[in-house]
Write a protein that holds these residues in place. Structure first.
Motif, PDB file in Angstrom:
ATOM      1  N   LYS B   3       0.923  -1.485  -0.307  1.00 30.51           N
ATOM      2  CA  LYS B   3       0.339   0.095  -0.222  1.00 30.51           C
ATOM      3  C   LYS B   3       0.424   1.374  -0.038  1.00 30.51           C
ATOM      4  O   LYS B   3       1.506   1.211   0.887  1.00 30.51           O
ATOM      5  CB  LYS B   3      -0.729  -0.131   1.168  1.00 30.51           C
ATOM      6  CG  LYS B   3      -2.194   0.783   1.301  1.00 30.51           C
ATOM      7  CD  LYS B   3      -2.739   0.568   2.445  1.00 30.51           C
ATOM      8  CE  LYS B   3      -4.419   1.542   1.494  1.00 30.51           C
ATOM      9  NZ  LYS B   3      -5.618   0.920   3.122  1.00 30.51           N
ATOM     10  N   ALA B  22       1.549   7.188  -9.803  1.00 25.79           N
ATOM     11  CA  ALA B  22       0.890   6.594  -9.365  1.00 25.79           C
ATOM     12  C   ALA B  22      -0.056   5.267 -10.407  1.00 25.79           C
ATOM     13  O   ALA B  22       0.139   4.191  -9.828  1.00 25.79           O
ATOM     14  CB  ALA B  22      -0.417   7.334  -8.739  1.00 25.79           C
ATOM     15  N   ARG B  23      -0.075   5.461 -11.398  1.00 29.59           N
ATOM     16  CA  ARG B  23      -0.698   5.019 -11.721  1.00 29.59           C
ATOM     17  C   ARG B  23       0.502   3.828 -12.218  1.00 29.59           C
ATOM     18  O   ARG B  23       0.050   2.594 -12.521  1.00 29.59           O
ATOM     19  CB  ARG B  23      -0.748   5.302 -13.468  1.00 29.59           C
ATOM     20  CG  ARG B  23      -2.429   6.139 -13.550  1.00 29.59           C
ATOM     21  CD  ARG B  23      -2.380   6.406 -15.242  1.00 29.59           C
ATOM     22  NE  ARG B  23      -2.712   7.456 -15.350  1.00 29.59           N
ATOM     23  CZ  ARG B  23      -2.416   8.913 -15.475  1.00 29.59           C
ATOM     24  NH1 ARG B  23      -3.771   9.058 -15.540  1.00 29.59           N
ATOM     25  NH2 ARG B  23      -1.683   9.651 -16.061  1.00 29.59           N
ATOM     26  N   ARG B  26       0.466   1.416  -9.575  1.00 27.35           N
ATOM     27  CA  ARG B  26      -1.132   0.679  -9.287  1.00 27.35           C
ATOM     28  C   ARG B  26      -1.128  -0.478 -10.387  1.00 27.35           C
ATOM     29  O   ARG B  26      -1.196  -1.502 -10.390  1.00 27.35           O
ATOM     30  CB  ARG B  26      -2.036   1.524 -10.479  1.00 27.35           C
ATOM     31  CG  ARG B  26      -3.422   0.342 -10.216  1.00 27.35           C
ATOM     32  CD  ARG B  26      -4.304   1.575 -11.248  1.00 27.35           C
ATOM     33  NE  ARG B  26      -3.977   1.866 -12.287  1.00 27.35           N
ATOM     34  CZ  ARG B  26      -4.513   2.188 -13.595  1.00 27.35           C
ATOM     35  NH1 ARG B  26      -5.496   2.808 -13.202  1.00 27.35           N
ATOM     36  NH2 ARG B  26      -3.792   2.460 -14.428  1.00 27.35           N
ATOM     37  N   ASP B  27      -0.379  -0.032 -11.923  1.00 26.95           N
ATOM     38  CA  ASP B  27      -0.198  -1.308 -12.887  1.00 26.95           C
ATOM     39  C   ASP B  27       0.975  -2.317 -11.947  1.00 26.95           C
ATOM     40  O   ASP B  27       0.863  -3.732 -13.020  1.00 26.95           O
ATOM     41  CB  ASP B  27       0.235  -0.973 -14.534  1.00 26.95           C
ATOM     42  CG  ASP B  27      -0.557   0.569 -14.591  1.00 26.95           C
ATOM     43  OD1 ASP B  27      -1.775  -0.161 -14.199  1.00 26.95           O
ATOM     44  OD2 ASP B  27      -0.798   0.921 -15.675  1.00 26.95           O
ATOM     45  N   GLY B  29       0.619  -3.263  -9.424  1.00 30.26           N
ATOM     46  CA  GLY B  29       0.013  -4.945  -8.245  1.00 30.26           C
ATOM     47  C   GLY B  29      -0.057  -4.147  -7.529  1.00 30.26           C
ATOM     48  O   GLY B  29      -0.703  -4.709  -6.810  1.00 30.26           O
ATOM     49  N   MET B  30       0.439  -2.522  -7.129  1.00 25.30           N
ATOM     50  CA  MET B  30       0.201  -1.935  -5.207  1.00 25.30           C
ATOM     51  C   MET B  30      -1.152  -0.724  -6.004  1.00 25.30           C
ATOM     52  O   MET B  30      -2.147  -1.153  -6.418  1.00 25.30           O
ATOM     53  CB  MET B  30       0.863  -1.043  -5.403  1.00 25.30           C
ATOM     54  CG  MET B  30       2.418  -1.904  -5.948  1.00 25.30           C
ATOM     55  SD  MET B  30       4.012  -0.353  -4.991  1.00 25.30           S
ATOM     56  CE  MET B  30       4.968  -1.174  -6.501  1.00 25.30           C
ATOM     57  N   GLU B  31      -1.305  -1.055  -4.577  1.00 22.63           N
ATOM     58  CA  GLU B  31      -2.409  -0.009  -3.798  1.00 22.63           C
ATOM     59  C   GLU B  31      -2.221   0.883  -4.014  1.00 22.63           C
ATOM     60  O   GLU B  31      -1.268   1.545  -2.662  1.00 22.63           O
ATOM     61  CB  GLU B  31      -3.441  -1.150  -2.833  1.00 22.63           C
ATOM     62  CG  GLU B  31      -4.358  -2.111  -2.782  1.00 22.63           C
ATOM     63  CD  GLU B  31      -5.182  -2.601  -2.023  1.00 22.63           C
ATOM     64  OE1 GLU B  31      -5.652  -3.498  -2.370  1.00 22.63           O
ATOM     65  OE2 GLU B  31      -4.692  -2.136  -0.565  1.00 22.63           O
ATOM     66  N   VAL B  32      -2.479   2.078  -4.674  1.00 24.81           N
ATOM     67  CA  VAL B  32      -2.289   3.313  -4.408  1.00 24.81           C
ATOM     68  C   VAL B  32      -3.011   4.772  -3.949  1.00 24.81           C
ATOM     69  O   VAL B  32      -4.165   4.152  -4.534  1.00 24.81           O
ATOM     70  CB  VAL B  32      -1.413   3.484  -5.497  1.00 24.81           C
ATOM     71  CG1 VAL B  32      -1.148   4.600  -5.790  1.00 24.81           C
ATOM     72  CG2 VAL B  32      -0.645   2.885  -6.547  1.00 24.81           C
ATOM     73  N   ILE B  33      -2.734   5.300  -3.060  1.00 26.40           N
ATOM     74  CA  ILE B  33      -3.444   6.234  -2.906  1.00 26.40           C
ATOM     75  C   ILE B  33      -3.121   7.376  -3.092  1.00 26.40           C
ATOM     76  O   ILE B  33      -1.894   7.956  -2.680  1.00 26.40           O
ATOM     77  CB  ILE B  33      -3.535   6.359  -0.858  1.00 26.40           C
ATOM     78  CG1 ILE B  33      -4.784   5.123  -0.127  1.00 26.40           C
ATOM     79  CG2 ILE B  33      -4.638   7.730  -0.741  1.00 26.40           C
ATOM     80  CD1 ILE B  33      -4.251   4.077   0.305  1.00 26.40           C
ATOM     81  N   TYR B  34      -3.724   7.742  -3.834  1.00 27.92           N
ATOM     82  CA  TYR B  34      -3.575   9.617  -4.611  1.00 27.92           C
ATOM     83  C   TYR B  34      -4.699  10.846  -3.723  1.00 27.92           C
ATOM     84  O   TYR B  34      -5.390  10.440  -3.327  1.00 27.92           O
ATOM     85  CB  TYR B  34      -3.880   9.801  -5.896  1.00 27.92           C
ATOM     86  CG  TYR B  34      -3.649  11.024  -6.550  1.00 27.92           C
ATOM     87  CD1 TYR B  34      -2.304  11.300  -5.874  1.00 27.92           C
ATOM     88  CD2 TYR B  34      -3.777  11.668  -7.284  1.00 27.92           C
ATOM     89  CE1 TYR B  34      -1.419  12.681  -6.723  1.00 27.92           C
ATOM     90  CE2 TYR B  34      -3.547  13.427  -7.612  1.00 27.92           C
ATOM     91  CZ  TYR B  34      -2.252  13.505  -7.272  1.00 27.92           C
ATOM     92  OH  TYR B  34      -1.908  14.376  -7.800  1.00 27.92           O
ATOM     93  N   THR B  35      -3.443  11.927  -2.773  1.00 26.75           N
ATOM     94  CA  THR B  35      -3.932  12.653  -1.842  1.00 26.75           C
ATOM     95  C   THR B  35      -4.287  13.821  -2.514  1.00 26.75           C
ATOM     96  O   THR B  35      -5.264  14.818  -2.353  1.00 26.75           O
ATOM     97  CB  THR B  35      -2.528  13.159  -0.953  1.00 26.75           C
ATOM     98  OG1 THR B  35      -1.691  13.865  -1.974  1.00 26.75           O
ATOM     99  CG2 THR B  35      -1.877  12.771  -0.225  1.00 26.75           C
TER     100      THR B  35
END
Ligand code: B12
Ligand SMILES: Nc1nc2c(ncn2[C@@H]2O[C@H](COP(=O)(O)OP(=O)(O)O)[C@@H](O)[C@H]2O)c(=O)[nH]1
Ligand SMILES: [Mg+2]
Lengths: 307, 130
Positions: B3, B22-23, B26-27, B29-35
Motif C-alpha cells: 500500500k 501513481a498509475r 497501480r499497474d 499490482g500495488m494499492e495506491v492512494i493519491y492525495t
C-alpha cells in the motif's frame, strides 16, 4: 506467541484509548486477516454508529458529497470508507476518493480510510463488515461507506448499511434505466446531485414518475456537493432517520440481516481458504465426497482455531 | 499487498509526474492512494498514518523540497510513524544527497523509467517488511 499477545494487548488498549494510529493498524488487520480481526473486535465494547451507504454510478459526485456531509457534521465522530475497484489482472488499485475529502484529513473527529475492492466481485471490500465493526468499537457516531458504484456493489451495500443513499446526477442520463436493476428496492433516500445543472429538473420529474409506479415513497434530496447547497437538509434527514429506525425496529432488522451476511462472508472466506489447500487429485472424488471433505475441514479448522 | 501513498505538497499544480507514478505503481499490482495537489505536510502525514501505508512517495517540482521534505519527516517522527519516504520531481543534484542524509530512501528525477521506480519500491517494501 507471546509476541502476538503483546501485540493484541497493545491494539485493544489503543482502541479503548481511541488512538488513531492504532485504529489504522486494526483496519489493516481487518484487511489482511479478517478472522483475527473478528476475534480482536469481539473483545471490545461496541457502540452503535449510523452506517450510511452512499452508492451511485462513478462520477456522480459521491466522494464530493461525502466531503460536503463531513462539512455539516462538525460535532460528530465520523468515519468515511471509500471503496475503489481493484484490477482483476494485476490486483493493483488507484484509490482516489480521498482527494475530494482532504480538507478533513487533519480533523480530529473524522477518519477517512480507502479500501480496494480486492477479490470481492461485489465491489465492496471483502473486509467491509470488519471495518465497520472496528469503527463502531472506536466509538464513531457515523460510518459513511462510499461504494465503487458499479455492478453488484450497488445492491450489496444494503446488507451493510442501516441507510442506503442512492445518488443520481443529470450527467448520467440512463439513471432511471438503472433503477430496474434493484436500486429502487434498496434506496432509503435518493439524492439528485449536481443540482446546479439545469437538466436535473428533468431527472427529478422522471424519478418522481418512476416512484409513482412503485410501492414505496422514497424521499428525494437535491444537492450541489461542490457548494454544499441542500446538504444540510440531507444531513438533517439522516439524523432524523437514525432516531426513527432506532425506535421502530428497522435498525434491529437491518442489523440482524447484516449479521447474517457477515457470517456468510466469513464462512465463504474460510471455505475459499480450504478449497485452495484441499487435495483435488484424489482418485474418484465426486460432489458428495468433496462436500464432506470441506465440511470436515471446516469443522476441524474451527476447533483448531478455538484452542 | 503493498500500500503506497503518493502525495503532492506545495502550492503548485504540477501533478503529471505524481499521476504517472501513481498509475505505474497501480499497474505493478500495488494499492495506491493519491492525495491530490496542494497538500500541507500535516495533511500528508496524517493521511499516511490513517491509511497505514507501507511507503510514502512525495512529488515536488516547485523547488520547495528543502522546506517541505524535512517538515514531513519531522512530523512523521513526531507522530511515531515509521513510514519510509521517497521523493520525485525536479531536485538539483546537490540536494539529493542532503535529502538522503535526512532519511529519504531514494530520489527520482525527470526521465526516470517508471519500471525502475516500481521495481525499487517493491524491493524496498519487501525487504523492510521482515
Ligand atoms: C508541464 C509543466 C507545467 C504544466 C503543468 C501541468 C500539470 N498539470 O502537471 C503547466 C503549464 C501548468 C506549468 C505551470 C508552471 N510551471 Co511548469 N513545468 C512543466 C514542465 C515543462 C514539465 C513537467 C512535467 O509534467 N513533466 C512530465 C512528468 C511525467 O515528469 P516529472 O513530473 O518530472 O515526473 C517524473 C520524475 O520526476 C519522477 N517523479 C515525479 N514525481 C514523483 C514522485 C514519486 C513518489 C516518484 C517515485 C517519482 C516522481 O517520475 C516521473 C516519471 O519519470 C517542467 C519542466 C521539466 N522539464 O520538468 C516545468 C517546471 C516544473 N515548471 C516550472 C514553473 C516555474 C512553472 C510556473 C510557475 C511557470 C509560471 N511562471 O507560470 C507554473 C506554475 C503554475 C502552478 N500554479 O502550478 C519550473 C519549476 C522551477 C523550479 N523547480 O524551480 C519548471 C522546472 C520549468 C523550468 N525549468 O523553469 N508547468
Ligand atoms: N457541477 C457539479 N459538479 C460536481 C458536483 N458534485 C461533484 N461534482 C464534480 O463531479 C466530479 C466527480 O466527483 P466525485 O465526487 O469524484 O464522483 P464519484 O466518482 O461519484 O465519487 C468531480 O469533478 C466533482 O467536482 C455538483 O454538485 N455539481
Ligand atoms: Mg468517488
Amino acid at each position: 506467541m507471546s509476541n502476538i499477545q503483546t501485540h493484541e494487548y497493545e491494539l485493544l488498549k489503543g482502541m479503548e484509548k481511541r488512538e488513531r494510529r492504532i485504529l489504522a493498524k486494526v483496519l489493516s488487520l481487518c484487511e489482511s486477516d479478517p478472522g483475527k480481526a473478528n476475534i480482536l473486535l469481539g473483545k471490545l465494547p461496541k457502540s452503535t454508529a449510523h452506517i450510511v451507504g452512499m452508492t451511485g454510478s462513478p462520477g456522480i459526485g459521491k466522494s464530493t458529497l461525502v466531503n460536503a456531509i463531513l462539512n455539516e457534521m462538525p460535532e460528530r465522530r465520523v468515519a468515511a470508507i471509500a471503496v475503489d475497484p481493484s484490477s482483476p489482472f494485476t490486483g493493483g488499485a488507484l484509490l482516489g476518493d480521498r482527494v475530494r475529502m482532504q480538507s478533513h484529513a487533519t480533523s480530529e473527529n473524522i477518519f477517512i480510510r480507502s479500501f480496494a475492492s480486492r477479490g470481492s466481485l461485489g465491489g465492496l471490500s471483502p473486509s467491509i463488515y470488519e471495518a465497520c465493526n472496528a469503527f463502531e468499537s472506536f466509538g464513531m457516531n457515523y460510518v459513511i461507506v462510499e461504494t465503487v458504484g458499479v455492478g453488484q456493489s450497488e445492491v450489496d451495500i444494503v446488507n451493510v448499511a442501516d441507510t442506503v443513499v442512492v445518488a443520481l446526477s443529470p450527467d448520467n442520463g440512463d439513471e432511471i434505466q438503472m433503477m430496474k436493476a434493484g436500486l429502487m428496492e434498496i434506496a432509503d433516500m435518493f439524492v439528485i446531485n449536481k443540482f446546479d445543472n439545469p437538466k436535473s429538473q428533468i431527472l427529478l420529474s422522471r424519478l418522481r414518475a418512476a416512484m409513482a409506479m412503485g410501492r414505496k415513497e422514497i424521499p428525494i434530496y437535491l444537492t450541489n456537493a461542490l457548494t454544499g447547497e441542500g446538504v444540510s437538509d440531507l444531513v438533517k434527514a439522516l439524523n432524523e432517520r437514525f432516531l426513527t429506525i432506532s425506535s421502530n425496529g428497522v435498525l434491529k432488522k437491518r442489523r440482524k440481516n447484516r449479521l447474517i451476511h457477515h457470517a456468510q462472508s466469513t464462512l465463504k472466506r474460510e471455505l475459499d481458504f480450504l478449497i485452495e489447500k484441499i487435495d483435488l487429485e484424489e482418485e474418484g472424488i465426486d460432489l458428495d465426497g468433496l462436500r464432506r471433505k470441506l465440511i470436515h475441514a471446516l469443522c476441524w479448522n474451527h476447533s483448531e482455531s478455538r484452542k | 499487498m503493498i500500500k503506497v501513498m503518493i502525495a503532492k505538497p506545495g502550492l503548485d499544480g504540477h501533478d503529471r509526474g505524481a499521476k504517472v507514478v501513481a498509475r505505474t505503481l497501480r499497474d505493478a499490482g500495488m494499492e495506491v492512494i493519491y492525495t491530490g495537489i496542494r497538500q500541507t505536510p500535516e495533511q500528508i502525514v496524517q493521511s499516511a498514518i490513517d491509511e497505514d501505508v507501507d511507503i510514502l512517495g512525495i512529488s515536488i517540482l516547485s523547488g520547495a523540497h528543502m522546506k517541505l521534505v524535512p517538515k514531513i519527516l519531522e512530523l512523521l517522527r513526531e507522530k511515531k510513524a515509521s513510514v519510509p519516504v521517497f521523493v520525485g520531481g525536479i531536485i538539483p543534484d546537490e540536494d539529493v544527497d542532503k535529502l538522503k542524509e535526512m532519511g529519504v530512501i531514494e530520489v527520482y528525477g525527470p526521465g526516470t523509467s517508471t519500471s525502475e521506480i516500481s521495481e525499487q519500491v517493491k524491493s524496498f517494501v519487501e525487504h523492510s517488511d521482515t
